[in-house]
Design an enzyme around this catalytic site. Structure first.
Site, PDB file in Angstrom:
ATOM      1  N   ARG A   9      -2.827  -9.205  -2.238  1.00  0.00           N
ATOM      2  CA  ARG A   9      -4.125  -9.359  -1.587  1.00  0.00           C
ATOM      3  C   ARG A   9      -4.429  -8.069  -0.830  1.00  0.00           C
ATOM      4  NH1 ARG A   9      -1.911 -14.508  -1.009  1.00  0.00           N
ATOM      5  NH2 ARG A   9      -3.186 -16.101  -2.020  1.00  0.00           N
ATOM      6  N   ASN A  58     -10.340 -11.072  -1.510  1.00  0.00           N
ATOM      7  CA  ASN A  58     -11.097 -12.239  -1.078  1.00  0.00           C
ATOM      8  C   ASN A  58     -12.284 -11.741  -0.283  1.00  0.00           C
ATOM      9  OD1 ASN A  58      -9.382 -14.166  -2.232  1.00  0.00           O
ATOM     10  ND2 ASN A  58      -7.970 -13.991  -0.517  1.00  0.00           N
ATOM     11  N   HIS A  72       9.263  -5.052  -2.527  1.00  0.00           N
ATOM     12  CA  HIS A  72       8.529  -3.851  -2.906  1.00  0.00           C
ATOM     13  C   HIS A  72       8.197  -3.876  -4.395  1.00  0.00           C
ATOM     14  CE1 HIS A  72      12.786  -2.734  -3.642  1.00  0.00           C
ATOM     15  NE2 HIS A  72      12.278  -2.177  -4.723  1.00  0.00           N
ATOM     16  N   GLU A 115       8.490   1.668  -4.139  1.00  0.00           N
ATOM     17  CA  GLU A 115       9.680   2.464  -4.400  1.00  0.00           C
ATOM     18  C   GLU A 115       9.404   3.362  -5.596  1.00  0.00           C
ATOM     19  OE1 GLU A 115      14.457   1.802  -5.138  1.00  0.00           O
ATOM     20  OE2 GLU A 115      13.057   0.238  -5.767  1.00  0.00           O
TER      21      GLU A 115
END
Length: 138
Positions: A9, A58, A72, A115
């Site tokens: 999100r 949203n 990650h 990463e």
């Protein structure tokens, strides 16, 4: 079974798309807008097309935080030093520099840890990376 995507999100779509497409060279492969449900989806992938990241926006002002259950996203890169330099030039902080010539961590505009792993063997130690301090969390 086939792995499809990871969803993140985001609050700032433009900053997130810039980070993933311009700085990490992912491709925006499709987007879907659902005004009736008040959200939009942006799908990104490597040049090979897999795996995908789904950025979800949203249409509200809610802030999101990362839960303890997500660690990650990881990307293999051709040259970790060049990738980190490109990110730095784009205004991204290198939180864990590639001191070992192999691995680095940054965060995307939404605070998701990324990463970066060197393709093949580690590169020889090089400045400024070898002496750059680690900062923040990743």
């Amino acid at each position: 079974m086939k792995y499809l995507h990871a969803m993140i999100r985001v609050k700032d779509v433009e900053a997130s798309l810039h980070f993933y497409t311009e700085l990490l060279d992912l491709k925006l492969i499709r987007e879907n807008h659902y005004p009736e449900y008040e959200f939009s989806l942006y799908y990104l992938a490597t040049a090979e097309g897999e795996p995908e990241i789904e950025l979800t926006k949203n249409h509200d002002d809610r802030d999101y935080s990362n839960g303890d259950n997500f660690g990650h996203l990881a990307f293999r890169v051709d040259n970790v030093y060049e990738t980190c330099q490109k990110l730095m030039d784009g205004g991204v902080d290198i939180l864990c520099p590639p001191i070992d010539g192999y691995m680095a961590f940054v965060k995307d505009p939404s605070g998701v840890s990324i990463e970066l792993l060197q393709e093949g063997d580690a590169l020889p130690a090089a400045e400024p990376w070898a002496s750059m301090p680690k900062t923040g969390s990743w």
